[in-house]
Design a protein around this motif. Structure first.
Motif, PDB file in Angstrom:
ATOM      1  N   HIS A  82       0.816  -1.202   0.000  1.00 24.72           N
ATOM      2  CA  HIS A  82       0.000   0.000   0.000  1.00 24.72           C
ATOM      3  C   HIS A  82       0.858   1.264   0.000  1.00 24.72           C
ATOM      4  N   VAL A  83       0.215   2.346  -0.362  1.00 25.99           N
ATOM      5  CA  VAL A  83       0.961   3.585  -0.590  1.00 25.99           C
ATOM      6  C   VAL A  83       0.349   4.701   0.257  1.00 25.99           C
ATOM      7  N   ILE A  84       1.221   5.552   0.755  1.00 33.70           N
ATOM      8  CA  ILE A  84       0.758   6.726   1.494  1.00 33.70           C
ATOM      9  C   ILE A  84       1.042   7.963   0.644  1.00 33.70           C
ATOM     10  N   ILE A  85       0.027   8.750   0.403  1.00 34.52           N
ATOM     11  CA  ILE A  85       0.214  10.015  -0.308  1.00 34.52           C
ATOM     12  C   ILE A  85       0.240  11.117   0.751  1.00 34.52           C
ATOM     13  N   ILE A  86       1.382  11.814   0.839  1.00 34.24           N
ATOM     14  CA  ILE A  86       1.501  12.896   1.827  1.00 34.24           C
ATOM     15  C   ILE A  86       0.984  14.173   1.176  1.00 34.24           C
ATOM     16  N   VAL A  87      -0.060  14.740   1.754  1.00 36.14           N
ATOM     17  CA  VAL A  87      -0.637  15.953   1.172  1.00 36.14           C
ATOM     18  C   VAL A  87      -0.528  17.113   2.161  1.00 36.14           C
ATOM     19  N   GLN A  88      -0.484  18.286   1.606  1.00 39.53           N
ATOM     20  CA  GLN A  88      -0.483  19.484   2.442  1.00 39.53           C
ATOM     21  C   GLN A  88      -1.809  20.197   2.260  1.00 39.53           C
ATOM     22  N   ILE A  89      -2.519  20.365   3.363  1.00 41.95           N
ATOM     23  CA  ILE A  89      -3.797  21.071   3.311  1.00 41.95           C
ATOM     24  C   ILE A  89      -3.643  22.302   4.184  1.00 41.95           C
ATOM     25  N   GLY A  90      -3.490  23.430   3.558  1.00 45.33           N
ATOM     26  CA  GLY A  90      -3.222  24.629   4.332  1.00 45.33           C
ATOM     27  C   GLY A  90      -1.890  24.480   5.042  1.00 45.33           C
ATOM     28  N   GLU A  91      -1.889  24.699   6.366  1.00 39.29           N
ATOM     29  CA  GLU A  91      -0.672  24.565   7.158  1.00 39.29           C
ATOM     30  C   GLU A  91      -0.448  23.128   7.601  1.00 39.29           C
ATOM     31  N   GLN A  92      -1.439  22.310   7.353  1.00 39.52           N
ATOM     32  CA  GLN A  92      -1.457  20.986   7.943  1.00 39.52           C
ATOM     33  C   GLN A  92      -0.957  19.947   6.949  1.00 39.52           C
ATOM     34  N   ILE A  93      -0.223  18.975   7.451  1.00 44.22           N
ATOM     35  CA  ILE A  93       0.277  17.915   6.585  1.00 44.22           C
ATOM     36  C   ILE A  93      -0.288  16.597   7.090  1.00 44.22           C
ATOM     37  N   CYS A  94      -0.812  15.772   6.189  1.00 45.23           N
ATOM     38  CA  CYS A  94      -1.222  14.438   6.627  1.00 45.23           C
ATOM     39  C   CYS A  94      -1.011  13.454   5.484  1.00 45.23           C
ATOM     40  N   GLY A  95      -1.058  12.185   5.830  1.00 46.03           N
ATOM     41  CA  GLY A  95      -0.860  11.134   4.837  1.00 46.03           C
ATOM     42  C   GLY A  95      -2.175  10.414   4.580  1.00 46.03           C
ATOM     43  N   LEU A  96      -2.407  10.040   3.326  1.00 43.13           N
ATOM     44  CA  LEU A  96      -3.633   9.317   2.978  1.00 43.13           C
ATOM     45  C   LEU A  96      -3.224   7.922   2.499  1.00 43.13           C
ATOM     46  N   LEU A  97      -3.820   6.924   3.089  1.00 44.11           N
ATOM     47  CA  LEU A  97      -3.510   5.552   2.693  1.00 44.11           C
ATOM     48  C   LEU A  97      -4.371   5.179   1.488  1.00 44.11           C
ATOM     49  N   VAL A  98      -3.746   4.703   0.408  1.00 44.50           N
ATOM     50  CA  VAL A  98      -4.490   4.284  -0.785  1.00 44.50           C
ATOM     51  C   VAL A  98      -3.941   2.936  -1.257  1.00 44.50           C
ATOM     52  N   ALA A 132     -13.183  12.739 -16.905  1.00 43.16           N
ATOM     53  CA  ALA A 132     -13.286  11.578 -17.794  1.00 43.16           C
ATOM     54  C   ALA A 132     -11.903  11.257 -18.329  1.00 43.16           C
ATOM     55  N   THR A 133     -11.510   9.985 -18.262  1.00 44.73           N
ATOM     56  CA  THR A 133     -10.215   9.558 -18.796  1.00 44.73           C
ATOM     57  C   THR A 133     -10.445   8.425 -19.779  1.00 44.73           C
ATOM     58  N   GLU A 134      -9.348   8.013 -20.437  1.00 44.64           N
ATOM     59  CA  GLU A 134      -9.458   6.903 -21.384  1.00 44.64           C
ATOM     60  C   GLU A 134      -9.906   5.635 -20.671  1.00 44.64           C
ATOM     61  N   MET A 135      -9.461   5.493 -19.431  1.00 40.78           N
ATOM     62  CA  MET A 135      -9.758   4.274 -18.682  1.00 40.78           C
ATOM     63  C   MET A 135     -11.162   4.316 -18.079  1.00 40.78           C
ATOM     64  N   GLY A 136     -11.801   5.438 -18.116  1.00 40.27           N
ATOM     65  CA  GLY A 136     -13.112   5.562 -17.489  1.00 40.27           C
ATOM     66  C   GLY A 136     -13.224   6.910 -16.829  1.00 40.27           C
ATOM     67  N   MET A 137     -13.387   6.921 -15.496  1.00 43.96           N
ATOM     68  CA  MET A 137     -13.583   8.198 -14.812  1.00 43.96           C
ATOM     69  C   MET A 137     -12.698   8.226 -13.565  1.00 43.96           C
ATOM     70  N   THR A 138     -12.165   9.407 -13.248  1.00 47.48           N
ATOM     71  CA  THR A 138     -11.446   9.526 -11.979  1.00 47.48           C
ATOM     72  C   THR A 138     -12.098  10.635 -11.160  1.00 47.48           C
ATOM     73  N   ARG A 139     -12.083  10.450  -9.855  1.00 48.64           N
ATOM     74  CA  ARG A 139     -12.811  11.340  -8.964  1.00 48.64           C
ATOM     75  C   ARG A 139     -11.820  12.258  -8.232  1.00 48.64           C
ATOM     76  N   LEU A 140     -12.075  13.543  -8.257  1.00 45.11           N
ATOM     77  CA  LEU A 140     -11.160  14.520  -7.644  1.00 45.11           C
ATOM     78  C   LEU A 140     -11.513  14.680  -6.165  1.00 45.11           C
ATOM     79  N   ILE A 141     -10.536  14.378  -5.314  1.00 38.17           N
ATOM     80  CA  ILE A 141     -10.777  14.414  -3.863  1.00 38.17           C
ATOM     81  C   ILE A 141     -10.800  15.867  -3.370  1.00 38.17           C
ATOM     82  N   ASN A 142     -11.787  16.167  -2.551  1.00 32.78           N
ATOM     83  CA  ASN A 142     -11.879  17.491  -1.927  1.00 32.78           C
ATOM     84  C   ASN A 142     -11.087  17.474  -0.616  1.00 32.78           C
ATOM     85  N   LEU A 143      -9.849  17.950  -0.687  1.00 31.44           N
ATOM     86  CA  LEU A 143      -8.976  17.836   0.484  1.00 31.44           C
ATOM     87  C   LEU A 143      -9.429  18.743   1.623  1.00 31.44           C
ATOM     88  N   ASP A 144     -10.031  19.866   1.297  1.00 29.37           N
ATOM     89  CA  ASP A 144     -10.478  20.778   2.347  1.00 29.37           C
ATOM     90  C   ASP A 144     -11.454  20.081   3.278  1.00 29.37           C
TER      91      ASP A 144
END
Lengths: 155, 719
Positions: A82-98, A132-144
């Motif tokens: 599994h992979v952790i994506i480290i994102v910055q939301i404002g001043e805050q940093i957190c990791g998302l497991l995907v 919409a992508t060639e593979m189908g559809m991807t969903r944009l995560i609302n990090l806020d």
């Protein structure tokens, strides 16, 4: 706004697409700090179900969130794959497991569509739009929204 | 205008330093160790505040400082002798001056009544000599007044006598420091007749004109028989901030001596004082107020002048220091991780890499300590403020008290110093208001009618001890107990030891004052004091001897970034408990453990029963243990002064750890104070023992009642 210049059209938006519960999601690349492999976390007491724990990211204490649980899927049983994506939301940093990161998308801003309204969809508010992508559809995560969920607000 | 704001900020920072110097001087006078130089230093401090305030158009401050300065001038010239009464007025006026500075900084207006009272007291000191009561005209100007028209001040006719030719070219820094050429001219006028010509030839066309530059210079013809040193004295305050060429002029008008370099010894203190110019109508053109955010230069030149603080200092942005501290913390963690990895290689003993690692460890620790010491500050300013608190409290409570401070140079982390101000203020007030008896009672008890409050600071084995001791009547324990019962804090039949009664003071909602005076009992109880100190990782204890006084001891960590921790194991997790909060560690024998009802467990220790907290259960890591005899119990003190045993699985290690906040990226967790990073790179949580012990209290009310009844022995505190 964008750091990458290889794109033929500099006004393009870039997204990192990843898989979670057999669906494709994406996050704008400018919000991503880094992507790393899952490593064991330190459990936080009294934390909500979607907070897996904290890891040491070069000296900073970073909470890891179970994105699947936030979106209403079954919680992931994390492993080395599994992979952790480290994102910055404002001043805050957190990791998302995907589950896994699939590709980097470069699209024109107008390709991003508003989320179709589904009255019963649980994770609907967490999705900012769809692409919409060639593979189908991807969903944009609302990090806020993720930064505002209980148990995750900065004190 | 950010430029002006940053200069303003610098001015107020300097004011703080100057006020510090002022109070230091006053304290020296009080202690009877003053010299002429002490008075001079005070005078310079007040004068610098006045000058700076003038530049910012802070009229009330200027007026007050002027009056104050005039009094010190009288002291300096020995026309006013310092008696205890005079000193009292001077101290009060010093307090008022710092109020003025504060008011000016916050852009408030001060209570005029208090101001007038102090001003009139100062006036009384000066006697009828109120000639220069009016604020000096030359200091009241607006900060950005620009006068381009050269005006020749010709109030003094050219004399044929001998004198000096002076070329005076101020730098922008001089104006930044709030100096006014007019003040210098006024000083020179006292030496002799002065002819002033403005040289504005270097003013550029308006397009190239910079607000931050000083373009003006003056040619001065001074007709005087005075010595050259006297002339130079006039420039004392602007030394280093301007270019001055002085050449002696023979009686026939030709320049005799070659130009003299200006470098008078710093100790050569001017005997002249700034007095209002005899002809205040003279309007001298000023250079445009320069605006340049160069805070370091003026600060240092000020420093150089003040003989009392000869050390060179550097003003650094706190954020930069904190970043450095963070990085040094990383270094320590990184070093621990490397050590662990190298250990895993199981190299032969004494191998080169192990030796290198050892010296690396040494260096890392030195860097860490060095960096931490940047944040360390002496408690002196804090203690100086307390002198004022004592004075004010005495005034209101009509008691007499003297504050004695010791160990003012003890250094503590900046944040500790800052956050200690409120609790300390409160405790000092309490010491005077509640601790000391009124003068008559004191005399009856055979004590001096002036009470003594001692405030001491000292380093003690990795922590800082601050003690507030009064020589009053000691705590009135029966009264404290009655109040606690009346307020429902303890059951009426509770049997408490002396120290437990003393600790009732720290219970929320407790106030011993029968009449809520102006000072104490304003809703801030000792519980707030205790919480503030716990938040700093410190603890407060009380010792009280009836008839002899009460001592509050505060023990604080040296720094907030590193702490000594005990590494423990808890339900497969590694956690850290601050050693400072552990009184004792116990491996219980089976017969030390007692059950109380279904889910209560007690530890029997030296005749008392202490409730056991199952930490793992409290943190939700596992369900409650049935037995604790295979666990380790950490005896900690609860916020109310009782004791409580935290049950953990095992103790693994004891080491210094770097504290990492959880707040930035996550938030508060009850029972967890912060986090740290262990040698293996993993995060360990630091337990908040106070919160864990307190969480036990809701459910342990019955337990503690039973405990109180069972407690037959008057057990002294475990420490």
């Amino acid at each position: 706004m964008l750091q990458k210049q290889d794109s033929s059209d500099s006004s393009n938006l870039e997204f990192v697409a990843f898989l979670l519960g057999e669906q494709s999601f994406c996050i704008e690349i400018t919000q991503i700090r880094e992507i790393r492999r899952w490593s064991p976390v330190t459990i936080l007491p009294h934390s909500p179900r979607h907070v897996m724990g904290v890891i040491n990211l070069r000296g900073a204490v970073i909470p890891i969130l179970d994105l699947a649980a936030i979106l209403g899927f079954d919680s992931i049983e994390p492993s080395e794959r599994h992979v952790i994506i480290i994102v910055q939301i404002g001043e805050q940093i957190c990791g998302l497991l995907v589950d896994s990161v699939s590709e980097i998308l470069s699209v024109r801003p107008d390709v991003v569509q508003d989320t179709p309204s589904l009255s019963h969809e649980r994770g609907e508010q967490s999705i900012q739009g769809v692409i919409a992508t060639e593979m189908g559809m991807t969903r944009l995560i609302n990090l806020d929204l993720i930064s505002a969920i209980p148990g995750n607000e900065a004190a | 205008m950010t430029g002006t704001n940053s200069i303003r900020e610098t001015f107020f920072q300097e004011c703080e330093e100057l006020l510090e110097a002022l109070f230091e001087g006053l304290a020296d006078i009080e202690a009877g160790v003053s010299e002429d130089e002490t008075i001079n230093a005070i005078f310079r401090a007040v004068h610098s505040i006045k000058g700076g305030a003038g530049a910012f158009g802070l009229d009330p401050l200027v007026q007050f400082a002027h009056k104050y300065e005039t009094v010190f001038d009288a002291v300096r010239s020995h026309t006013l002798e310092i008696s205890p009464d005079v000193l009292g007025v001077l101290q009060r006026a010093g307090d008022q001056l710092s109020d003025h500075v504060e008011a000016a900084r916050d852009e408030r207006t001060l209570n005029e009544g208090a101001d007038a009272a102090v001003l009139s007291a100062l006036g009384d000191l000066l006697g009828g000599d109120d000639a220069d009561d009016e604020p000096e005209g030359e200091f009241v100007f607006d900060a950005v007044g620009i006068g381009f028209d050269p005006i020749v001040v010709d109030d003094a006719p050219v004399s044929t006598g001998g004198g000096y030719k002076i070329k005076f070219t101020p730098t922008a820094a001089m104006f930044l420091n709030g100096h006014d050429p007019k003040a210098i001219f006024a000083l020179l006028r006292e030496v002799g007749d002065l002819e002033i010509t403005l040289d504005h030839s270097s003013i550029p066309p308006l397009a190239q004109f910079s607000l931050e530059e000083a373009y003006l210079s003056w040619d001065l013809n001074l007709t005087s028989e005075a010595s050259e040193a006297k002339v130079r004295d006039a420039f004392e305050f602007v030394e280093g901030l301007c270019a001055i060429e002085i050449s002696e002029v023979e009686a026939d008008g030709s320049a005799g001596a070659p130009p003299l370099s200006i470098d008078p010894p710093a100790s050569n203190v001017a005997e002249e004082i700034v007095k209002p110019a005899p002809t205040p109508t003279a309007e001298v053109a000023k250079a445009p107020a320069p605006i340049a955010p160069t805070p370091i230069a003026p600060a240092e030149s000020k420093k150089d002048k003040s003989a009392s603080s000869p050390k060179a200092t550097l003003r650094v942005d706190l954020e930069r220091v904190d970043r450095l501290i963070n990085t040094a913390g990383e270094l320590i963690i990184n070093q621990a991780m490397m050590a662990q990895h190298i250990e895993e290689l199981s190299l032969p003993r004494g191998s080169a890499i192990a030796v290198d690692l050892e010296s690396f460890k040494q260096l890392a620790r030195e860097i860490q300590e060095g960096v931490m010491s940047i944040r360390a500050q002496p408690v002196k300013p804090l203690f100086q403020r307390m002198a004022r608190i004592v004075r004010e409290t005495c005034d209101i409570s009509s008691k007499q008290a003297k504050l004695v401070t010791e160990g003012e140079m003890t250094e503590v982390d900046k944040t500790v110093v800052e956050r200690l101000a409120d609790p300390l203020t409160h405790m000092i007030r309490n010491a005077v208001d509640h601790g000391l008896e009124d003068p008559q009672t004191r005399l009856d008890a055979g004590k001096s009618e002036v009470g003594m409050v001692r405030l001491t600071a000292a380093h003690r084995s990795g922590s800082v001890m601050i003690e507030i001791a009064d020589d009053g009547g000691g705590l009135n324990r029966p009264k404290i107990r009655d109040i606690a019962i009346k307020k429902g804090l303890i059951p009426a039949d509770a049997e408490l030891s002396e120290s437990e009664i003393d600790n009732l003071l720290f219970m929320p909602g407790f106030s011993t004052a029968e009449t809520v005076s102006n000072l104490s009992g304003r809703g801030v109880g000792m519980d707030v004091v205790k919480n503030a100190i716990s938040a700093l990782g410190g603890r407060v204890t009380i010792q009280s001897v009836p008839g002899e006084g009460t001592t509050f001891s505060i023990s604080l960590p040296l720094t907030l970034a590193v702490l000594d921790g005990m590494v423990i194991k808890l339900a497969d997790e590694t956690m850290v408990v601050p050693i400072a909060s552990i009184l004792e560690t116990i491996r219980p024998m089976p017969n030390d453990l007692q059950k109380l009802a279904a889910d209560g467990d007690l530890l029997s220790i030296r005749g008392t029963y202490v409730p056991i907290v199952d930490v793992a259960e409290r943190l939700g890591l596992r369900s409650r243990r049935e037995r604790f005899d295979d666990m380790v119990l950490l005896l900690v003190e609860t916020e109310t002064g009782g004791e409580c045993a935290l049950a953990v699985d095992d103790i693994a290690d004891q080491r210094q750890i770097v504290i990492k906040g959880l707040q930035d990226n996550y938030g508060q967790i009850s029972g967890i104070a912060a986090a740290t990073i262990l040698g293996n790179g993993k995060i360990a949580l630091i337990l908040d023992t106070d919160a864990l012990a307190a969480s036990n209290q809701d459910r342990s009310v019955e337990i503690s009642n039973v405990r109180n009844r069972k407690e037959q022995l008057d057990v002294a505190e475990a420490r």
